[in-house]
Design a protein around this motif. Sequence first.
Motif, PDB file in Angstrom:
ATOM      1  N   VAL A   1       2.580   7.887   5.533  1.00 52.10           N
ATOM      2  CA  VAL A   1       1.814   6.961   4.755  1.00 52.10           C
ATOM      3  C   VAL A   1       2.510   5.553   5.519  1.00 52.10           C
ATOM      4  O   VAL A   1       1.538   4.420   5.681  1.00 52.10           O
ATOM      5  CB  VAL A   1       2.052   6.913   3.303  1.00 52.10           C
TER       6      VAL A   1
ATOM      7  N   TYR B   1      -5.611   7.375   4.360  1.00 53.45           N
ATOM      8  CA  TYR B   1      -4.657   7.918   3.698  1.00 53.45           C
ATOM      9  C   TYR B   1      -4.614   9.367   3.403  1.00 53.45           C
ATOM     10  O   TYR B   1      -3.971  10.101   3.244  1.00 53.45           O
ATOM     11  CB  TYR B   1      -4.273   7.176   2.401  1.00 53.45           C
ATOM     12  N   SER B   2      -5.874   9.717   3.459  1.00 53.68           N
ATOM     13  CA  SER B   2      -6.422  11.442   3.221  1.00 53.68           C
ATOM     14  C   SER B   2      -6.050  12.229   4.530  1.00 53.68           C
ATOM     15  O   SER B   2      -5.931  13.153   4.489  1.00 53.68           O
ATOM     16  CB  SER B   2      -7.681  11.288   2.433  1.00 53.68           C
TER      17      SER B   2
ATOM     18  N   ALA C   1      -0.014   2.916   7.099  1.00 51.07           N
ATOM     19  CA  ALA C   1      -0.462   1.908   6.544  1.00 51.07           C
ATOM     20  C   ALA C   1      -0.171   0.470   7.688  1.00 51.07           C
ATOM     21  O   ALA C   1      -0.972  -0.403   7.797  1.00 51.07           O
ATOM     22  CB  ALA C   1       0.477   1.334   5.354  1.00 51.07           C
TER      23      ALA C   1
ATOM     24  N   GLN D   1       0.780  -1.104   0.028  1.00 56.56           N
ATOM     25  CA  GLN D   1      -0.148  -0.007   0.003  1.00 56.56           C
ATOM     26  C   GLN D   1       1.108   1.212  -0.058  1.00 56.56           C
ATOM     27  O   GLN D   1       0.513   2.209  -0.700  1.00 56.56           O
ATOM     28  CB  GLN D   1      -0.842   0.039   1.147  1.00 56.56           C
ATOM     29  N   THR D   2       1.840   1.179   0.639  1.00 61.41           N
ATOM     30  CA  THR D   2       2.936   2.252   0.707  1.00 61.41           C
ATOM     31  C   THR D   2       3.406   2.675  -0.561  1.00 61.41           C
ATOM     32  O   THR D   2       3.518   3.865  -1.225  1.00 61.41           O
ATOM     33  CB  THR D   2       4.265   2.100   1.930  1.00 61.41           C
TER      34      THR D   2
ATOM     35  N   ARG E   1       2.325  12.628   3.205  1.00 64.55           N
ATOM     36  CA  ARG E   1       2.900  11.845   2.604  1.00 64.55           C
ATOM     37  C   ARG E   1       3.842  10.908   3.339  1.00 64.55           C
ATOM     38  O   ARG E   1       3.931   9.641   3.041  1.00 64.55           O
ATOM     39  CB  ARG E   1       3.435  12.480   1.121  1.00 64.55           C
TER      40      ARG E   1
ATOM     41  N   VAL F   1       0.385   4.128  -2.937  1.00 68.70           N
ATOM     42  CA  VAL F   1       0.055   5.467  -2.549  1.00 68.70           C
ATOM     43  C   VAL F   1       1.229   6.337  -3.013  1.00 68.70           C
ATOM     44  O   VAL F   1       1.016   7.296  -3.713  1.00 68.70           O
ATOM     45  CB  VAL F   1      -0.008   5.571  -1.230  1.00 68.70           C
TER      46      VAL F   1
END
Length: 484
Positions: A415, A407-408, A419, A141-142, A412, A145
């Motif tokens: 993240v 994540y929003s 996760a 996921q990292t 950044r 994203v």
Amino acid sequence: MTAKVTVVRTEPATGRAIAVGREPLPPGLMKTGAVLALGPVLALLDTTIVTVGIDSVARNLHGPLAAVQWVSTGYLLAMALVMPLSGWAAGRFGTRRAWLASVVLFVLGSALCGLSWSTGSLIAFRILQGIGGGMIQPLGQTLMVQAAGPSRIGRVMGTLLLPISLAPVLGPILGGVLLDHLSWRWMFLLNVPVGLLTVLLALRWLASEGAPAQSRPRLDGVGLALLSPGLTGLVYGLSEIGGGGWAGPLAAGAGALLLLAYGWHVLRPAAGGGWVPLIDLRLFARRGFAVATANSFLQGAALYSSMFLVPLYYQQVEHVGAVEAGLLLAPQALGTAVTSLLAGRIADRFAPRPLILLSIVCSLLGTLAFTRIGAGGGPADWLLVGSLALRGVGMGIILIPGMAAVYSSVERAQVPAAASAVNVLNRLGGALGTAVLTLVLQQARTGHPGHPAAAFGDTFRWVLALSALAIAPALLYSGTRRQA
């Protein structure tokens, strides 16, 4: 000159408007996403295949249910224990390297599970497999994203969610076929060729990150010594409390104290010194993150525990074969697959609170019929199948809004930590839910001697309660859709 068309999308947790570009997704990004989707597909296939094989493993290895359930619980717990290391591993070795190492270790653990000779050895190798698989999803996921960016993550996840959603459909069916025509060992050996293919494609398509940063974060050794045994003690203690004696309460109490000590360790003013918290508790000060992770925890508890109970009911009470049990589970996964494909567009049009509440209502209604098992004639088979499909619809609605909310709500650079935390809590919820409901089922069997169906009906009332608990954090989501 063609004007760039921009739409406005609502942040699921807070209702804040986000600009989303309509530029086409580059092919390289889709290849990256396809490779990274194979990781969770591997883990989901393994989890769902094993759910229909628990009864076969117990009979073949002559193990009691209380011990064999640790084939599932131990795997989920091991995943939860190593997930906190994903943020540190990404900074220390690079996200791509750490992800590849996790896939390789998962494949090795799968091969050893297929060669196990006793219940104890299978549980040990499942733990090894969980250690490898635990970091696959948060690291993947990292990477996803960071590669997609905030303006494209929703569309990328919506496009790539189909194979991830279909894994729970194929897993039980494939598991049933393997059990009927080969043996339970192939539930694990099947991961070896698929895992090797994943590694080869990743080496070809995932962009190299180069050398890791010079300022590599140090491992929080104290936090690891507190968090890992704390989680283990809590889950083990809860699973053993009903067996009598002092071991269960002692382990649960010790685990809770260790977790409290971890909280003090990472939140004290002197914390820092170059090490990265395994779970950064300060992230929970953000409302959107706290709400989304609370829902993820409760969703994991209800989902994984029901995935353990439903096939066990069909095999032990209805006496169906492994393939038929897999087919009976397919409606739930199909409901998830269909609605998750539409969830991205639905989330853009409606406020998050009614969507999340709708998903919970679907899960509650889809569980009601199972609570009537053993009462009189019991519910009809078609009603149980339809109820599973409705439960799947509820799970599919929440997937993309829940992920987007996590994540929003962070920057950044946060993240990897986000996760790690959300995946830990989801799997921990699954481990706790499975352990607690196994205990409840054992107690219910004692209260209904000779009536196993009634024992399952009582246990599914606990699943209903777990689903209902998710209403509380869902009410804290934004209830309005704000325009830019």
